[in-house]
Structure formats: structure tokens, C-alpha cells
Design an enzyme around this catalytic site. Structure first.
Site, PDB file in Angstrom:
ATOM      1  N   CYS A 161       0.842  -1.184   0.000  1.00  0.00           N
ATOM      2  CA  CYS A 161       0.000   0.000   0.000  1.00  0.00           C
ATOM      3  C   CYS A 161       0.886   1.247   0.000  1.00  0.00           C
ATOM      4  CB  CYS A 161      -0.946   0.090   1.187  1.00  0.00           C
ATOM      5  SG  CYS A 161      -2.102  -1.276   1.276  1.00  0.00           S
ATOM      6  N   ARG A 195       3.912  -0.291  -4.782  1.00  0.00           N
ATOM      7  CA  ARG A 195       3.665  -0.827  -3.442  1.00  0.00           C
ATOM      8  C   ARG A 195       2.340  -1.596  -3.348  1.00  0.00           C
ATOM      9  NH1 ARG A 195       6.905   1.796   0.331  1.00  0.00           N
ATOM     10  NH2 ARG A 195       5.526   1.083   1.970  1.00  0.00           N
ATOM     11  N   TRP A 224      -2.720  -2.756  -1.686  1.00  0.00           N
ATOM     12  CA  TRP A 224      -2.382  -4.180  -1.831  1.00  0.00           C
ATOM     13  C   TRP A 224      -3.243  -4.880  -0.790  1.00  0.00           C
ATOM     14  CZ3 TRP A 224      -0.473  -8.267   1.038  1.00  0.00           C
ATOM     15  CH2 TRP A 224      -0.004  -9.358   0.311  1.00  0.00           C
ATOM     16  N   ASN A 280      -1.812   1.997   5.691  1.00  0.00           N
ATOM     17  CA  ASN A 280      -0.895   0.978   5.180  1.00  0.00           C
ATOM     18  C   ASN A 280      -0.472   0.132   6.375  1.00  0.00           C
ATOM     19  OD1 ASN A 280       1.207  -0.511   4.064  1.00  0.00           O
ATOM     20  ND2 ASN A 280       2.669   1.191   4.170  1.00  0.00           N
ATOM     21  N   GLY A 281      -0.799  -1.154   6.334  1.00  0.00           N
ATOM     22  CA  GLY A 281      -0.425  -2.019   7.458  1.00  0.00           C
ATOM     23  C   GLY A 281      -1.553  -2.981   7.769  1.00  0.00           C
ATOM     24  N   GLU A 338      17.975 -17.355  -7.265  1.00  0.00           N
ATOM     25  CA  GLU A 338      17.542 -16.016  -7.660  1.00  0.00           C
ATOM     26  C   GLU A 338      16.965 -16.031  -9.085  1.00  0.00           C
ATOM     27  OE1 GLU A 338      16.847 -13.414  -6.264  1.00  0.00           O
ATOM     28  OE2 GLU A 338      17.024 -11.786  -7.709  1.00  0.00           O
ATOM     29  N   LYS A 375      13.179 -14.905  -9.996  1.00  0.00           N
ATOM     30  CA  LYS A 375      12.900 -13.854 -10.995  1.00  0.00           C
ATOM     31  C   LYS A 375      11.923 -14.366 -12.038  1.00  0.00           C
ATOM     32  CE  LYS A 375      13.949 -10.928  -9.456  1.00  0.00           C
ATOM     33  NZ  LYS A 375      14.758 -10.757  -8.274  1.00  0.00           N
ATOM     34  N   GLU A 401       8.348 -14.705 -10.629  1.00  0.00           N
ATOM     35  CA  GLU A 401       7.695 -13.421 -10.365  1.00  0.00           C
ATOM     36  C   GLU A 401       7.206 -12.751 -11.644  1.00  0.00           C
ATOM     37  OE1 GLU A 401       9.499 -10.755  -6.974  1.00  0.00           O
ATOM     38  OE2 GLU A 401      11.088 -11.404  -8.305  1.00  0.00           O
ATOM     39  N   HIS A 429      18.596 -36.108  -6.846  1.00  0.00           N
ATOM     40  CA  HIS A 429      17.839 -36.582  -5.674  1.00  0.00           C
ATOM     41  C   HIS A 429      16.345 -36.259  -5.798  1.00  0.00           C
ATOM     42  CE1 HIS A 429      21.532 -37.657  -3.593  1.00  0.00           C
ATOM     43  NE2 HIS A 429      22.027 -36.546  -4.106  1.00  0.00           N
ATOM     44  N   LYS A 476       6.078  -4.226  -3.964  1.00  0.00           N
ATOM     45  CA  LYS A 476       7.514  -4.020  -3.816  1.00  0.00           C
ATOM     46  C   LYS A 476       7.963  -4.147  -2.364  1.00  0.00           C
ATOM     47  CE  LYS A 476      11.571  -2.806  -5.273  1.00  0.00           C
ATOM     48  NZ  LYS A 476      12.305  -3.875  -5.947  1.00  0.00           N
TER      49      LYS A 476
END
Ligand code: M6R
Length: 611
Positions: A2, A27, A73, A99-100, A484, A488, A491, A507, A606
């Protein structure tokens, strides 16, 4: 998660708030809204992106000199017009954005319902707003006092902005756990979740601390703690240019930020490293060198990409400094009563400096007496302020939701920290130390060489056209790079991807190998190279699509690969800073080919300021 914006002053508030929301859209982007004060309170909100709100408001009377805005968000309640912020109080006089997460909202809601209130959204925010107004009415007190009383009962995280139609030039703000920056102009004030909506108007800002409440008017900023005592605002000068938060001719922030890496890594090294003189200057390390060299254990605490940087650093620090390192997911660390002993050093890694789990993990560790060293990108952020010492990554604002330049900045800082500790502990030879300094200095140029060949990755990306899954394999320093690369791709292209140490493949994951499975090997020349070549052969034998990131001059890997991408030679300790670049480009081009919004991927935000 947010984004919030506010303005009060002589200018039109709406254009400032709208532009701010566009800057903060990274955000959260499932709905947005504004509340404006002008002969009454007007609230407009819309499901979707900020552009949808903007279109919805064409032709409306938006004149106002005080306004707040929010981009959401979703946490409580699906993305919808009615759950979008701002929310309006029962009397219709107050509007609030948040926001929270208010963790005890259900209990407060129950109390309010028993008093006869009914709610028009599913959000925790509306509950808090109703609670504040209820206190104000019943206690016959000011809004400021009601906010203070309410926040003392609240469990959770918040940054709230409130406006009141009876006080049309005032914004009341408060924070705990979610960020708030206030920009100080001439006879005007700007409020936002980060400095990006503020930077073009003023460089003087105040970072509001947890449990502080701000009463903001055009020519007045009063900061108080929840005990109603005044706090002196600490004014900081922003070290950020407007160009840093614009796309600068690129189609997306993500590709701009990938291409910025030669200069962001250079910025991170600048003033710190001098290979000729054989020195690294880092005040945060020097002032605490005893704590760092005598550390019995170093614990890296981070999330997501920053956690991957911590894994690379584990390999580097154990190799160079001979100090045991553990790498912890902040979300696990904070809840499992970890053993923190005297002499333990926590290295917190975070781009945003606002990740909720990392913040709480650090608070817990700090309480237990740990020394906290922050490796943070966002200057003045919560984690930077919570740390006892640290080093900024100086990558500049990272706006694309996928972390790219922050990661290479983190690796640069962590490598320098490791080198300084190793030098002080004498666990590194002078020759190796000087070689690594030279190698570090050469990284920006080598990254530039890789980026010049970015077009090659576009054709490699076509190998993912039909892929529903992908594997990323690496060994040693390149194992975290494999993780990583997989993160990426997930996402940005929504292809299911897994990263594994290449030897682990046998394995289990090898069962997935078919003719349509792309397997990306990070196979640069290092001490494991022969072993990873054998792993490539094993995939090739099972007809998987082999894509390899190799060191220039490697003649064997191309014979085993459907596609290869060469990067300049580098010491294996430095290699991850180079080998990750083609993987960032790969996820970008696969996402673009699929027509996705690479800067704002589905369901992500983000800055993860909720746990
Ligand atoms: O701001 P932080 O570095 O603390 O954020 C941690 C993660 O949320 C972040 O790295 C996330 O995984 C990114 N979307 C990865 O691209």
C-alpha cells in the site's frame, strides 16, 4: 504494501496526490482512491490501477488544497471499490487511509457492532476509523486525542493519514511499523510512504518514527509521541534526483534498473574501494571492527532476493573470514525463539528497509543483545535506523517489483565487508585480497559488457514459450544465483521455476526432465566447473532443454547446450555479480513475450510491510 500520499498547502492537492500514487503504485495496485477537502469531504475510489481511478475522475470537481490518496495491496477483503481506501467515518466527516494490518481489528469490530455500527467494507482500516470517531464523540475530545487513544489499543502495524471536514487544512498522521516521510515545503507539506512523491517539490524531509503522531498543516508540522509529548522533527536532506525515479526512455523500470547496474555498482564502490592503495573504506565496519572480527557467528536475516544475497555472502564470509554464517528467513527467525549469544552479529539485508518480517526479527534480536549491521538500499528506512551500524548499497530507488540492481548492490557491499573482516583477521593472504579488490573494481565494466549482449537473451527467451516449469541449477557461489534466477522467472513470467544445487538434481528434480523442460545451468568457470558439466550431460541425455550461462572461452558447455550465454571471466567469489545479470534479462524478456506487466507482477508488491 500500500502506498499513501497526502498534501496540504496552497497548490491543488489532487494532481500532487495522483502523481504521488503513480510513483507509489509499485507498493500495491489492486485499487486506489483519494479524499479531498473543499467545502466538505469528497471521496473517490476505484478498483484497478491508478490510471483507472484517474479516468474515473475525469470531469469531476477535484478542487482542493488538502487531500490524501492511497494505492492498495489487499490484506483484508478482496480488491474492490468498496474495500478501496480512503474509508469514510459514520458521520461522513472523517476520511482515512492506512498501510499495514490491524491485528486485533476483529475484536474492536465486534465491540463496535454491539454498539450499533455497521460497516460497508471488509477492511481493518474501516474498523480503526470507526473506532477513532467513536472515541472522539464519546470523549468529546479532539481528533488528535482520539487517534492517540485508539492507537494505544491497536495491535499491529500502521501508517494512517486522516482528514476532517471540520478542519480542512490539517492532516493527522501516525505510524508504527509502516513507513512515513513528510516533505517540508514553503507553506506546504507533503506526506508519503517513501520520498518518491515528494522529491520534485522539496528535498527537506522528516522520517516519522514508530509511535509518533504528526499534526500537519500548510505552515506547521507538530510531531508528538503517543504520550502527547512534543518531539523535535529531525530534518534530513534527500540525496535523490527526480531522474532516478523516472523511466528515462526505457519501456519499464525493470529493464532500466537492470541496465543501470554498471553505474549502481560503481556508485556502491565509489569512495570505498581503492585497489591500487589496497584499501576499503567503510565507516560502519571500521567503527565496529572488533565486534565483527570477534563474531562467534554471523546470522544473515532477510527475505526474498535479499535472502539470496545473504546465501552468497555465507559462502564468501566462511571462505574468507572463517566465521560460521547462518542465513535465516526473517519470517522464520522472528517466530522461533532463536538462540542469540554474546558475540553474535546479525547482518540484516533489505532493499526497502521496510520489510515487516525483517524489522521484527531485528527488533527481537536487538532485545536479546545482538549487534545489528544493516545492508540496506533505502536511505533513512526503518531497518537502516534500527541497525547499530551498516553500509548502504547506493543502488538508488528500485521501483520495478523484481529486485535487480539492489541484489548486485547487496553483493558488492557484502563482499567488501567480508574482505575488510578477512583483512583485519588476517584470514586472507595479501595477494588474494589485492586480487579481489581489483576484481571488484572491474565488475561495473564487465556488467556493461554483458548488457551489450542483452539482445541474445531475447532469442533464449523463446525456449520458454511452451514451458510450464523450469529448473535453475548452480553449484557453490552460483547456487544462490540459481535460486535467484528461479525467483525472478516465477515473479515476472508466472512460470513455475525451482532453483537447486546442481548435484541435488539427481535426488528428485531430475524426474521432471522432459523435452519441454528448460534447465538453466549457471556454469561459469570455477572450482566446480567439471562437476556441473557432468550435470549438464545428465540433462542432455534425458533430452531436457539445456541453457547455460558460461565463462567466455568455455568450449565444452556449448556442445551440451541448446543455448549458451557467455560472460567475462571473474574470480568465483565475484562471479555471482555477473552471472545473475543474464538471468534478470531472461525473466524480463520471457515476461514481455507473454505480455505481462513486468513492473507490477500479479499479486506482488515491492515493499512487504505486512507479515
Ligand atoms: O526490500 P527487501 O529487500 O527487504 O525485500 C525482500 C523481498 O520482499 C524482495 O526481495 C522480493 O522477494 C522481490 N520481489 C524479489 O524480486
Amino acid at each position: 504494501m500500500c502506498g499513501i500520499v497526502g498534501y496540504t498547502g496552497p497548490r491543488e492537492a489532487y494532481p500532487i496526490v495522483l502523481k504521488g500514487l503513480k510513483r507509489l503504485e509499485y507498493r500495491g495496485y489492486d485499487s486506489s482512491g483519494v479524499a479531498l477537502l473543499n467545502a466538505g469531504l469528497k471521496v473517490y475510489k476505484k478498483k484497478g490501477k491508478v490510471a483507472d481511478l484517474e479516468e474515473h475522475l475525469i470531469g469531476k470537481d477535484l478542487h482542493s488544497n488538502t487531500g490524501i490518496g492511497h494505492t492498495r495491496w489487499a490484506t483484508h477483503g478482496e480488491p474492490s471499490d468498496r474495500n478501496a481506501h480512503p474509508h469514510i467515518s459514520p458521520t461522513g466527516k472523517l476520511a482515512m487511509i492506512h498501510n499495514g494490518i490491524i491485528e486485533n481489528y476483529a475484536l474492536i469490530k465486534k465491540e463496535l457492532i454491539s454498539k450499533g455500527y455497521s460497516f460497508s467494507s471488509d477492511t481493518d482500516t474501516e474498523v480503526l476509523l470507526f473506532f477513532i470517531e467513536d472515541i472522539q464523540i464519546n470523549n468529546h475530545c479532539s481528533l488528535e486525542e482520539a487517534v492517540r487513544i485508539a492507537l494505544k489499543r491497536v495491535v499491529g502495524a500502521y501508517c494512517i493519514l486522516l482528514i476532517d471536514q471540520n478542519d480542512p487544512e490539517t492532516i493527522i498522521a501516525a505510524r508504527k511499523g509502516s513507513p512515513l516521510v513528510i516533505g517540508i515545503g514553503k507553506g506546504e507539506h507533503f506526506l508519503a510512504s517513501d520520498a518518491s512523491p515528494i522529491i520534485e517539490y522539496t528535498k527537506e524531509v522528516v522520517y516519522v518514527n514508530d509511535y509518533e503522531l504528526a499534526i500537519v498543516r500548510p505552515d506547521e508540522l507538530i510531531l508528538k509521541n503517543l504520550g502527547n509529548e512534543k518531539v523535535t522533527p529531525y530534518i534530513t536532506k534527500l540525496d535523490m534526483e527526480l531522474a532516478a525515479i523516472e523511466k528515462g526512455g526505457y519501456d519499464h523500470f525493470m529493464i532500466k534498473e537492470i541496465h543501470e547496474q554498471p553505474s549502481t555498482i560503481q556508485d556502491c564502490l565509489r569512495g570505498r574501494i581503492d585497489a591500487q592503495a589496497g584499501t576499503i573504506t567503510m565507516a560502519g565496519v571500521e567503527q565496529n571492527i572488533d565486534k565483527l572480527t570477534n563474531a562467534k557467528r554471523i546470522i544473515m536475516v532477510a527475505c526474498g532476493t535479499s535472502w539470496h544475497a545473504g546465501l552468497v555472502a555465507e559462502y564468501i564470509i566462511e571462505e574468507l573470514c572463517r566465521i560460521p554464517v547462518e542465513v535465516e528467513y526473517a519470517s522464520e527467525f522472528r517466530y522461533r525463539n532463536p538462540i542469540i549469544q554474546e558475540g553474535d552479529v546479525i547482518i540484516a539485508i533489505s532493499q526497502s528497509g521496510e520489510t515487516a518480517d525483517t524489522i521484527v526479527a531485528l527488533e527481537n534480536a536487538k532485545e536479546k543483545g545482538a549487534f545489528i549491521f544493516g545492508v540496506v538500499n533505502a536511505v533513512g528506512s526503518s531497518i537502516a535506523r534500527l541497525s547499530h551500524a551498516g553500509a548502504y548499497t547506493h543502488a538508488g530507488p528500485e521501483i520495478g517489483v523484481a529486485s535487480t540492481k539492489a541484489f548486485t548492490g547487496q553483493l558488492t557491499v557484502l563482499t567488501m565487508v567480508a574482505l575488510k573482516i578477512a583483512k583485519a583477521k588476517e584470514t586472507i593472504t595479501n595477494e588474494k585480497y589485492l586480487t579481489l579488490l581489483q576484481e571488484l573494481e572491474a565488475v561495473p565494466e564487465k556488467v556493461a559488457v554483458i548488457l551489450q549482449q542483452a539482445e541474445q537473451i531475447k532469442s533464449i527467451a523463446t525456449l520458454f514459450d511452451k514451458a510450464g516449469d523450469a529448473l535453475f541449477l548452480g553449484r557453490g557461489y552460483n547456487f544462490p544465483v540459481a535460486l535467484e534466477g528461479a525467483l525472478k522467472l516465477k515473479e515476472i513470467s508466472y512460470i513455475h521455476a525451482e532453483g537447486y544445487p546442481a548435484a541435488e538434481m539427481k535426488h528428485g528434480p531430475i524426474a521432471l526432465v522432459t523435452e519441454t523442460l528448460p534447465v538453466v545451468f549457471i556454469a561459469t568457470k570455477d572450482s566446480y566447473h567439471e562437476k556441473i558439466v557432468s550435470n549438464m550431460q545428465e540433462i542432455k541425455a534425458r533430452k531436457g532443454i539445456v541453457i547455460s550461462i558460461i565463462t567466455e572461452g568455455d568450449a565444452i558447455s556449448p556442445t551440451l547446450s541448446n543455448a549458451t550465454f557467455s560472460i567475462p571471466a571473474a574470480d568465483e567469489i565475484i562471479a555471482p555479480m555477473l552471472s545473475v545479470i543474464p538471468l534478470q534479462l531472461l525473466s524480463y524478456y520471457v515476461g514481455i513475450a507473454k505480455g505481462f506487466d513486468v513492473d507490477k507482477p500479479r499479486n506482488l508488491a515491492k515493499s512487504v510491510t505486512v507479515e
